[in-house]
Scaffold this motif. Structure first.
Motif, short mmCIF file in Angstrom:
data_model
loop_
_atom_site.label_atom_id
_atom_site.label_comp_id
_atom_site.label_asym_id
_atom_site.label_seq_id
_atom_site.Cartn_x
_atom_site.Cartn_y
_atom_site.Cartn_z
N ARG A 71 0.85 -1.19 0.00
CA ARG A 71 0.00 0.00 0.00
C ARG A 71 0.88 1.23 0.00
NH1 ARG A 71 -4.93 1.29 0.25
NH2 ARG A 71 -5.66 3.21 1.20
N GLY A 72 0.60 2.18 -0.89
CA GLY A 72 1.37 3.41 -0.98
C GLY A 72 2.41 3.35 -2.07
N LEU A 121 -6.37 -5.77 -6.78
CA LEU A 121 -6.93 -4.75 -5.90
C LEU A 121 -6.34 -4.77 -4.50
CD1 LEU A 121 -10.70 -5.05 -6.85
CD2 LEU A 121 -9.06 -3.34 -7.62
N GLU A 122 -5.28 -5.51 -4.31
CA GLU A 122 -4.72 -5.63 -2.96
C GLU A 122 -4.38 -4.28 -2.35
OE1 GLU A 122 -0.68 -7.53 -1.82
OE2 GLU A 122 -2.20 -9.10 -1.58
N GLY A 123 -3.95 -3.35 -3.20
CA GLY A 123 -3.62 -2.02 -2.70
C GLY A 123 -4.81 -1.26 -2.16
N ASN A 124 -6.03 -1.68 -2.51
CA ASN A 124 -7.23 -1.00 -1.99
C ASN A 124 -7.48 -1.32 -0.52
OD1 ASN A 124 -7.62 -0.09 -4.57
ND2 ASN A 124 -9.58 -1.12 -4.89
N VAL A 125 -7.01 -2.47 -0.08
CA VAL A 125 -7.33 -2.94 1.26
C VAL A 125 -6.43 -2.25 2.28
CG1 VAL A 125 -7.51 -4.96 2.75
CG2 VAL A 125 -8.00 -5.17 0.31
N ARG A 126 -7.05 -1.55 3.20
CA ARG A 126 -6.30 -0.89 4.27
C ARG A 126 -6.04 -1.87 5.40
NH1 ARG A 126 -9.82 2.70 2.26
NH2 ARG A 126 -11.49 2.00 3.63
N THR A 127 -4.92 -1.71 6.08
CA THR A 127 -4.58 -2.59 7.19
C THR A 127 -4.32 -1.79 8.45
OG1 THR A 127 -2.22 -2.58 6.63
CG2 THR A 127 -3.58 -4.32 5.65
N THR A 128 -4.57 -2.41 9.59
CA THR A 128 -4.30 -1.84 10.90
C THR A 128 -3.51 -2.84 11.72
OG1 THR A 128 -6.30 -0.47 10.89
CG2 THR A 128 -5.33 -0.98 13.04
N ASP A 129 -2.43 -2.38 12.32
CA ASP A 129 -1.63 -3.23 13.18
C ASP A 129 -2.25 -3.23 14.58
OD1 ASP A 129 0.22 -4.64 14.59
OD2 ASP A 129 1.92 -3.31 14.16
N LEU A 354 -12.79 -1.61 2.82
CA LEU A 354 -12.40 -2.69 3.71
C LEU A 354 -11.10 -2.37 4.45
CD1 LEU A 354 -13.11 -5.60 4.61
CD2 LEU A 354 -11.57 -6.41 2.82
N THR A 355 -11.11 -2.61 5.76
CA THR A 355 -9.90 -2.52 6.59
C THR A 355 -9.75 -3.84 7.34
OG1 THR A 355 -10.19 -0.14 6.89
CG2 THR A 355 -8.73 -1.27 8.43
N VAL A 356 -8.55 -4.40 7.34
CA VAL A 356 -8.29 -5.66 8.03
C VAL A 356 -7.02 -5.53 8.85
CG1 VAL A 356 -9.41 -6.97 6.19
CG2 VAL A 356 -6.94 -6.64 6.12
N ASP A 357 -6.77 -6.54 9.70
CA ASP A 357 -5.51 -6.53 10.44
C ASP A 357 -4.38 -7.01 9.53
OD1 ASP A 357 -4.93 -9.67 11.39
OD2 ASP A 357 -7.03 -9.21 11.01
N THR A 358 -3.16 -6.69 9.90
CA THR A 358 -2.01 -7.02 9.06
C THR A 358 -1.84 -8.52 8.87
OG1 THR A 358 -0.61 -6.86 11.04
CG2 THR A 358 -0.75 -4.91 9.64
N GLY A 359 -2.38 -9.31 9.78
CA GLY A 359 -2.25 -10.76 9.68
C GLY A 359 -2.94 -11.36 8.48
#
Length: 572
Positions: A71-72, A121-129, A354-359
């Motif tokens: 991402r980025g 589309l993987e770059g669309n998915v935001r992640t949160t640690d 969509l936002t998911v955890d980094t795992g």
């Protein structure tokens, strides 16, 4: 960044980018001339496609290896992945969630058939640690739980009428999806937003990258576990685990806009109403029976609190369950999964918010999750809500607390991979058996003088057979009875075996002794000392005294309201 323009040419129908390679029989992604060049197939003479060589990249036979994407980083259009976007996916899965749940399950549903595009589309998915709140990785060989969050944060045009416009995004709708280790069953547990819980201290990463510990709260509404004070989904995961004792491995989260885009992407979702709805607040107007809703109407349907039941959050949860059951059936239907256009629209809609955890932030992991979910039979996916009762501390009832008589048993069953559908089936079978057993006591009864029975001691205290014989002959008028001594084997419970033509005698003896239907065993007739047919009464280890009644008892199954993924239900 505009996801619609990422990795493909502007103003191009995404479905037009998929072409069939007749050599491999697989679908491949072809980008327009204005897109950055990559090793994608292009036309050549004879209708086949050539592959351009790219320095620094290797390719296994029949498959391009795409560069890694983060991402980025600048988006690079994907090359051929080798999977067909049009192959059939899993059967419909009923989901207990609105925006967050729909977003999450779309990714899972399409993950098995649209791996190529999900990578795109993987770059669309935001992640949160979330730190140590989750497991950090995904294992195919273990049970796992995913917390699916639908927030009340308003993004996108047209959402001004819903929720608090200044909301940081509270846990408006929350579902804990637990999948058993052997993949035979799964449970989706809905958690009311107004449930009173203790929110633990929460280590959180803020938007600027700094870390802080957000202080916990005692006796607070569950929805405050997200958003308020900077609490991230990891705080909600910790809260759920502390309240239920069920380990939470991952999360998926989205906001209001998801349900609108998803329902539009599938050309509407069928809903069923037991009565007509005309809600002035949500502007939802639907007739009784079946209707198809999409966009604004779909969001109004899952957000209204004044059209169903007692206008509370618990009834709204049930409506959301029915709605998302239909949505998932539509997304998993053949006409959706075999249409590249619809698959791409679904993937775009799912990843936009969509936002998911980094795992599980990598598309390969999302694919693995989808494949594991696919193993669970639809009929064994149970949907239920945390058992609650009105908060006794309130005069005006606005919140709920755990029902301590039911909740712990349910939480333990989920944590131990117990299938609620199997429990339900066991309850059904037990009920049917109980009905059949009870029927043994119904019907005409012979006179006591006509009852012919042999009494055996099958584990009762010494002398019990003679005590019973004395009672039958001297007190009950069962003169055609005799002491047959010790039984060939010991029994836990006292039983009465009889032939079909002795049923009226058996009912009379059961009535005299207080023997339950479960103690009556249809079978064969014995022969008494006079060579005449007789029933067999065997006194088991449960026998204490000739004058005591012999009623049996049965344990009950967990008493929680639930439904399964293969059922269609109408909102009421």
């Amino acid at each position: 960044m505009d996801a619609q323009s990422r990795g493909r040419a502007d103003n191009v129908d995404p479905a037009d980018q998929w072409i069939l390679n007749p050599t491999t029989g697989e679908y491949e992604l072809r980008l327009g001339p204005s897109a950055p060049q990559s090793p994608v197939p292009g036309p050549r003479h004879g209708g086949h496609h050539a592959y351009d060589a790219v320095p620094g990249r290797t390719r296994a036979p029949g498959r391009e290896v795409p560069p890694s994407r983060r991402r980025g980083a600048p988006a690079t259009p994907p090359g051929r992945r080798g999977d067909r976007p049009a192959q059939r996916g899993p059967r419909a899965r009923k989901a207990l969630l609105w925006a967050g749940g729909a977003m999450a399950f779309v990714v899972l549903a399409t993950g098995t058939v649209g791996y190529v595009y999900l990578k795109h589309l993987e770059g669309n998915v935001r992640t949160t640690d979330v730190g140590d709140a989750g497991s950090g990785d995904f294992s195919k060989d273990e049970a796992f739980s995913i917390l699916v969050l639908g927030t009340d944060k308003r993004t996108g045009a047209g959402n001004e009428g819903y929720g608090d416009k200044d909301s940081v995004g509270h846990a408006d709708t929350t579902i804990l999806l637990h999948v058993s280790q052997d993949r035979t069953n799964a449970t989706a547990l809905s958690i009311p937003r107004d449930l009173i819980v203790d929110i633990p201290d929460c280590p959180t990463t803020l938007e600027d990258g700094t870390r802080k510990v957000v202080p916990g709260l005692q006796g607070a509404r569950f929805n405050r576990s997200l958003g308020e004070g900077g609490r991230d989904p990891g705080c909600t995961m910790r809260t759920v685990e502390e309240a239920t004792g069920i380990p939470v491995d991952h999360f998926m989260m989205a906001d209001f806009n998801a349900v609108k885009t998803l329902t539009t992407a599938v050309d509407g979702v069928k809903v069923c109403l037991q009565h007509a709805v005309d809600d002035k607040q949500s502007k939802l107007r639907l007739p009784a029976g079946e209707s198809t809703v999409a966009g604004e109407d779909a969001l109004a349907f899952v957000r209204t609190r004044h059209s169903f039941g007692n206008e509370g959050d618990l009834d709204r949860i049930k409506v959301q369950q029915h709605f998302l059951a239909s949505l998932m059936r539509k997304m998993s239907s053949g006409d959706t999964l075999t249409s590249p256009t619809r698959l791409l629209k679904l993937a775009e809609a799912a990843t936009e918010a969509l936002t998911v955890d980094t795992g599980i932030g990598k598309v390969s992991t999302l694919k693995d999750v989808a494949l594991e979910l696919k193993k669970v039979p639809t009929k064994n996916i149970s949907f239920t809500t945390v058992p609650v009762r009105d908060n006794p501390a309130e005069t005006v009832k606005a919140t709920v607390v755990l029902d301590e008589a039911k909740a712990p048993q349910l939480f333990a069953a989920i944590a131990d991979d117990v299938s609620l559908t199997e429990v339900e089936q066991q309850k059904k079978e037990k009920k049917e058996k109980k009905t059949a057993v009870a029927a043994r006591l119904k019907g005409p009864k012979a006179a006591a003088s006509e009852v012919r029975v042999q009494v055996f001691n099958g584990g009762a205290p010494s002398g019990s057979a003679q005590q019973m014989l004395n009672r039958l002959q001297l007190e009950e008028g069962v003169s055609k009875s005799e002491n047959a001594g010790n039984a060939p084997k010991t029994l836990k419970r006292t039983t009465l075996e009889y032939a079909p033509d002795q049923a009226d005698q058996a009912r009379r003896l059961a009535d005299i002794l207080g023997l339950s239907g479960s103690g009556m065993k249809p079978g064969e007739s014995a022969t008494n000392s006079q060579g005449l047919p007789a029933m067999t009464l065997t006194l088991g280890e449960d026998f204490t005294d000739a004058g005591a009644r012999l009623d049996g008892s049965a344990a009950g199954a967990p008493d929680v309201e639930k439904s399964t993924a293969d059922k269609v239900q109408c909102a009421s």
